[in-house]
Motif scaffolding. Structure first.
Motif, short mmCIF file in Angstrom:
data_model
loop_
_atom_site.label_atom_id
_atom_site.label_comp_id
_atom_site.label_asym_id
_atom_site.label_seq_id
_atom_site.Cartn_x
_atom_site.Cartn_y
_atom_site.Cartn_z
N GLU A 6 0.83 -1.20 0.00
CA GLU A 6 0.00 0.00 0.00
C GLU A 6 0.87 1.25 0.00
N TYR A 7 1.96 1.18 0.74
CA TYR A 7 2.87 2.32 0.82
C TYR A 7 3.51 2.60 -0.55
N ARG A 8 3.97 1.55 -1.23
CA ARG A 8 4.56 1.72 -2.56
C ARG A 8 3.58 2.38 -3.53
N LYS A 9 2.34 1.87 -3.50
CA LYS A 9 1.32 2.41 -4.41
C LYS A 9 1.03 3.88 -4.09
N ALA A 10 1.03 4.21 -2.80
CA ALA A 10 0.75 5.59 -2.39
C ALA A 10 1.82 6.54 -2.89
N ILE A 11 3.08 6.11 -2.82
CA ILE A 11 4.17 6.96 -3.29
C ILE A 11 4.03 7.22 -4.79
N HIS A 12 3.69 6.20 -5.56
CA HIS A 12 3.52 6.39 -7.00
C HIS A 12 2.34 7.32 -7.29
N ALA A 13 1.26 7.17 -6.52
CA ALA A 13 0.09 8.03 -6.73
C ALA A 13 0.41 9.48 -6.41
N ILE A 14 1.22 9.71 -5.37
CA ILE A 14 1.62 11.08 -5.02
C ILE A 14 2.41 11.70 -6.15
N GLU A 15 3.32 10.94 -6.73
CA GLU A 15 4.12 11.52 -7.82
C GLU A 15 3.26 11.78 -9.04
N VAL A 37 0.26 12.84 -9.05
CA VAL A 37 -0.40 14.13 -8.81
C VAL A 37 0.60 15.27 -8.95
N LEU A 38 1.82 15.06 -8.45
CA LEU A 38 2.86 16.08 -8.58
C LEU A 38 3.11 16.41 -10.05
N ILE A 39 3.18 15.37 -10.88
CA ILE A 39 3.43 15.58 -12.30
C ILE A 39 2.26 16.32 -12.94
N GLN A 40 1.05 15.98 -12.51
CA GLN A 40 -0.13 16.69 -13.01
C GLN A 40 -0.02 18.19 -12.74
N ARG A 41 0.43 18.55 -11.55
CA ARG A 41 0.54 19.97 -11.19
C ARG A 41 1.70 20.65 -11.92
N VAL A 42 2.81 19.94 -12.06
CA VAL A 42 3.96 20.52 -12.75
C VAL A 42 3.63 20.82 -14.20
N CYS A 43 2.82 19.98 -14.82
CA CYS A 43 2.55 20.10 -16.25
C CYS A 43 1.42 21.06 -16.58
N GLY A 53 -8.12 19.56 -9.82
CA GLY A 53 -7.06 18.56 -9.77
C GLY A 53 -7.44 17.36 -8.92
N ASP A 54 -6.50 16.45 -8.76
CA ASP A 54 -6.73 15.25 -7.94
C ASP A 54 -6.42 15.55 -6.47
N TYR A 55 -7.05 16.62 -5.96
CA TYR A 55 -6.75 17.08 -4.60
C TYR A 55 -7.10 16.01 -3.56
N ARG A 56 -8.27 15.45 -3.64
CA ARG A 56 -8.71 14.48 -2.63
C ARG A 56 -7.86 13.21 -2.67
N LYS A 57 -7.54 12.78 -3.87
CA LYS A 57 -6.64 11.63 -4.02
C LYS A 57 -5.29 11.95 -3.39
N HIS A 58 -4.80 13.16 -3.60
CA HIS A 58 -3.50 13.59 -3.06
C HIS A 58 -3.51 13.53 -1.53
N VAL A 59 -4.56 14.08 -0.93
CA VAL A 59 -4.67 14.10 0.53
C VAL A 59 -4.74 12.69 1.08
N ILE A 84 -1.69 8.15 3.94
CA ILE A 84 -1.16 6.78 4.01
C ILE A 84 0.35 6.82 4.25
N VAL A 85 1.04 7.65 3.48
CA VAL A 85 2.50 7.74 3.58
C VAL A 85 2.93 8.28 4.93
N HIS A 86 2.30 9.37 5.36
CA HIS A 86 2.71 10.00 6.62
C HIS A 86 2.35 9.15 7.83
#
Length: 509
Positions: free
Chosen positions: A212-221, A223-229, A243-249, A254-256
């Motif tokens: 779950e942790y691995r998947k969460a890290i990939h999901a966070i990135e 969203v980061l790429i979505q915002r950068v682009c 944006g994917d704000y709720r998914k990001h939160v 999970i990660v924290h």
């Protein structure tokens, strides 16, 4: 109801209309935020000026770009600059793009230019004020406290962890003989387990939250790429609405939560003075980087949030960047049989039992290290890094206004034909000692350079050597993916749209 009407097309039209009305104001602001030369010479003599695609400077140039189109846009801009560094102008700040080692040197060595630029603010909800983002006194004190955690003696203790994880990895490869193996699926668990056990002293595979942790890290990135682009996504209100704000939160939680639980478990061990003692299974506990942070906490030098920030930073940087390099290096070995053969001949000199191989012996794998470096040169895990002028600053003979953004394009610096002839060819021999004597010291900077260089670069090189030596010794790599089939993406880490595949056959000795 009115929120529903604010779809992206309408909002973009409104933005264009707004920019049209403030066009006159924009140029007034631009004049106060313009870069100028220190000696009064024409600006074009020192830097290329990139015209915008619209009348509004470069503000709308990358609107709604994808990671792949951002990658291509930067490469096209570098080509248009014809060997020069170049400037983009945005509404309130210019961006100085550096593609030459000679000008990057001054920035890397500056004691003032250590504040990261605006892109890093998008990572702050994830990493907080960790070593990557923090600045001034906090950064200096954290860097000083964490440097001993990468001492040679500590790296020696990590070697056992790398070997244990490598044996698990080889078992995975054994099950995929003569089939196409997706490196993007098997490499990340190896590097994530390594960084977790070394940084935190915890085996992820022993915990249900690992996957779950691995998947969460990939999901966070993602969203980061979505915002950068998408430039509009830099604004929190727009990100919240579209944006994917709720998914990001959700993924951040999970990660924290995961890192906080591990930190608390290690804190209890630290208080009970269990470090260095034998646990209930008769195994001696290893030193982990987290122990350094807990010792600093005991002395009042860092709080719980600071520890969380550093742990999340180490895991993100030590996991994804190393994975990227290993994936590209294995691909290049598969594509270059002659290089792979030389690596095999070199690792044959190691003891047959990997448990008997020391750090010194891995350090003697000179050609394998050349292969890693050439892979990093062509495919740097971090394709660019950013700085910001917190005050008016003279950089490379130009006066940069306050808030000027600086982007150092590592990808382009390390493909400069002046320093690396035939830069698109994979030639590990470039990094043999005799071939590096006259090279510019800042022409090869995959781990950044200067005082903000990567604190874990020796850690990463050792980790990769352990895995690559074991793979080359036991298997023959064959290509299943060609470079021309790949679409590159410019994100926080260099990626490809397609999964990278190789074929494995058992090496007959």
């Amino acid at each position: 109801m009115w929120i529903a009407l604010l779809g992206t097309p309408i909002l973009l039209a409104a933005l264009a209309l707004l920019l049209k009305h403030i066009n006159k104001t924009y140029f007034i602001l631009s004049l106060t935020k313009r870069v100028r030369t220190e000696d009064g010479s024409p600006l074009e003599s020192k830097v290329a000026l990139m015209p915008g695609k619209t009348r509004f400077g470069n503000n709308l140039d990358i609107l709604n770009f994808t990671p792949a189109s951002v990658f291509n846009f930067v490469r096209e801009s570098t080509a248009k600059a014809k060997g020069q560094n170049y400037l983009w102008y945005f509404l309130y700040a210019p961006m100085y793009n550096v593609v030459r080692a000679e000008e990057a040197e001054e920035i890397f060595q500056s004691t003032k230019l250590i504040t990261k630029n605006v892109v890093y603010e998008l990572i702050r909800p994830f990493l907080g004020d960790g070593l990557l983002i923090s600045t001034d006194h906090k950064w200096h004190s954290r860097r000083k406290a964490l440097t001993p955690a990468f001492h040679f003696n500590v790296l020696q203790s990590f070697l056992g962890i790398f070997k244990e994880e490598c044996k698990k990895f080889l078992n995975v490869l054994e099950k995929n003989l003569d089939a196409e193996l997706e490196l993007n699926q098997v490499i990340p668990p190896f590097t994530l387990n390594n960084i977790c056990e070394t940084a935190l002293g915890v085996k992820l595979d022993d915990m249900s939250e690992g996957n779950e942790y691995r998947k969460a890290i990939h999901a966070i990135e993602e969203v980061l790429i979505q915002r950068v682009c998408n430039p509009l996504m830099y604004y929190n209100w727009y990100f919240f609405l579209y944006g994917d704000y709720r998914k990001h939160v959700q993924k951040l939680r999970i990660v924290h939560d995961f890192s906080s639980r591990i930190i608390e478990r290690k804190r209890q061990q630290f208080r009970q003075k269990q470090l260095g003692e034998v646990d209930e299974f008769g195994r001696k506990q290893r030193y982990a980087m987290l122990d350094t942070l807990l010792a600093a906490e005991a002395e009042g030098q860092i709080d719980h949030q600071g520890i969380c920030d550093e742990v999340n930073t180490f895991m993100f940087e030590g996991y994804d960047t190393t994975s990227t390099c290993l994936i590209f290096t294995l691909l290049m070995l598969a594509l270059h049989e002659d290089v792979q053969k030389k690596c095999y001949e070199e690792v044959e000199s190691l003891p047959e039992d990997s448990d008997d191989v020391s750090v010194f012996q891995f350090n003697e794998l000179v050609y394998l290290e050349c292969v890693i470096k050439e892979s990093l040169r062509m495919f740097p895990s971090v394709p660019f890094i950013g700085r910001q002028c917190v005050e008016e600053t003279v950089v490379n003979g130009m006066v940069m206004p306050k808030d000027t953004q600086i982007s150092i394009h590592i990808y382009d610096i390390m493909r400069d034909p002046r320093h690396f002839p035939k830069p698109n060819q994979f030639q590990p021999e470039r990094f043999l000692p005799e071939n590096t004597v006259n090279r510019h010291p800042f022409a090869f900077v995959p781990f950044s350079a200067g005082q903000r260089n990567c604190i874990g670069q020796k850690f990463a090189i050792l980790e990769m050597k352990v895995l690559l030596a074991a793979v080359v010794r036991n298997f023959r790599l064959l290509p299943a993916t060609q470079l021309e089939d790949l679409t590159f993406e410019n994100g926080i880490v260099l990626r490809t749209q397609q999964n990278i595949k190789v074929k494995l056959t058992k090496r007959v000795t």
